[in-house]
Design a protein around this motif. Structure first.
Motif, PDB file in Angstrom:
ATOM      1  N   ALA A  70      -2.536   1.829   8.703  1.00  0.00           N
ATOM      2  CA  ALA A  70      -2.260   3.037   7.919  1.00  0.00           C
ATOM      3  C   ALA A  70      -3.388   4.058   8.082  1.00  0.00           C
ATOM      4  N   LEU A  89       2.585  -4.757   1.574  1.00  0.00           N
ATOM      5  CA  LEU A  89       2.692  -3.411   0.997  1.00  0.00           C
ATOM      6  C   LEU A  89       2.002  -3.301  -0.354  1.00  0.00           C
ATOM      7  N   THR A  98      -4.106   1.237  -1.816  1.00  0.00           N
ATOM      8  CA  THR A  98      -3.032   0.632  -1.042  1.00  0.00           C
ATOM      9  C   THR A  98      -3.007   1.258   0.349  1.00  0.00           C
ATOM     10  N   GLU A 100      -0.646   3.006   1.566  1.00  0.00           N
ATOM     11  CA  GLU A 100      -0.133   4.367   1.406  1.00  0.00           C
ATOM     12  C   GLU A 100      -1.259   5.344   1.065  1.00  0.00           C
ATOM     13  N   ASP A 109       0.589  12.036   6.706  1.00  0.00           N
ATOM     14  CA  ASP A 109       1.638  12.233   5.707  1.00  0.00           C
ATOM     15  C   ASP A 109       2.931  11.495   6.041  1.00  0.00           C
ATOM     16  N   ALA A 112       2.375   7.826   5.301  1.00  0.00           N
ATOM     17  CA  ALA A 112       2.329   7.610   3.853  1.00  0.00           C
ATOM     18  C   ALA A 112       3.729   7.668   3.253  1.00  0.00           C
ATOM     19  N   LEU A 115       5.527   4.439   4.103  1.00  0.00           N
ATOM     20  CA  LEU A 115       5.032   3.335   3.283  1.00  0.00           C
ATOM     21  C   LEU A 115       5.547   3.437   1.849  1.00  0.00           C
ATOM     22  N   LYS A 116       5.546   4.645   1.310  1.00  0.00           N
ATOM     23  CA  LYS A 116       6.051   4.849  -0.051  1.00  0.00           C
ATOM     24  C   LYS A 116       7.519   4.444  -0.132  1.00  0.00           C
ATOM     25  N   ASP A 117       8.298   4.840   0.853  1.00  0.00           N
ATOM     26  CA  ASP A 117       9.717   4.484   0.898  1.00  0.00           C
ATOM     27  C   ASP A 117       9.896   2.964   0.972  1.00  0.00           C
ATOM     28  N   CYS A 118       9.076   2.311   1.755  1.00  0.00           N
ATOM     29  CA  CYS A 118       9.144   0.845   1.868  1.00  0.00           C
ATOM     30  C   CYS A 118       8.834   0.172   0.532  1.00  0.00           C
TER      31      CYS A 118
END
Length: 135
Positions: A70, A89, A98, A100, A109, A112, A115-118
């Motif tokens: 990341a 995650l 984290t 993200e 971006d 990130a 990752l947020k969606d995951c």
């Protein structure tokens, strides 16, 4: 292990193919998998990831391989890591960040957002008991 693709291909692969211990850590707490996530050879990283048992290892700062990918903004490696184990995650490093947050700190971006969606998808999946009862 060399960070360069040439070094990885000429030095590391033959050593690992003969059964070298992938779990040995350097003085930063990094294993061979940490080195491979930093190299630009995705095929080598995928090869390492398939053979690596200790996916939840962290370095001396508490960072995982997902966090390293990341910070690097490497979406392809992130996808490979998450496919192996989504529980990464939820890990936080020694500073409470984290993957993200680390991606955002480096202005990655798109990474990130992925990752947020995951994380959101993972948290919306019902537990085993909820699946069985339909609740």
């Amino acid at each position: 292990i060399s960070y360069s693709v040439t070094g990885v291909q000429t030095c590391a692969l033959p050593i690992f193919a003969r059964g070298a211990n992938l779990n040995i850590k350097n003085h930063f707490g990094e294993t061979a998998l940490f080195y491979s996530v930093n190299c630009h050879d995705n095929k080598f990283f995928e090869w390492m990831l398939q053979r690596y048992d200790e996916i939840f290892d962290v370095d001396n700062r508490g960072a995982s391989i997902l966090m390293t990918a990341a910070r690097n903004g490497d979406l392809e490696k992130i996808k490979l890591i998450i496919a192996k184990d989504k529980r990464l995650l939820n890990l936080k490093d020694g500073d409470g960040n984290t993957a993200e947050v680390l991606a955002l700190s480096r202005k990655h971006d798109q990474v990130a957002a992925f990752l947020k969606d995951c994380v959101l998808k993972q948290s919306s999946v019902p537990s085993g008991a909820e699946k069985m009862t339909g609740k």
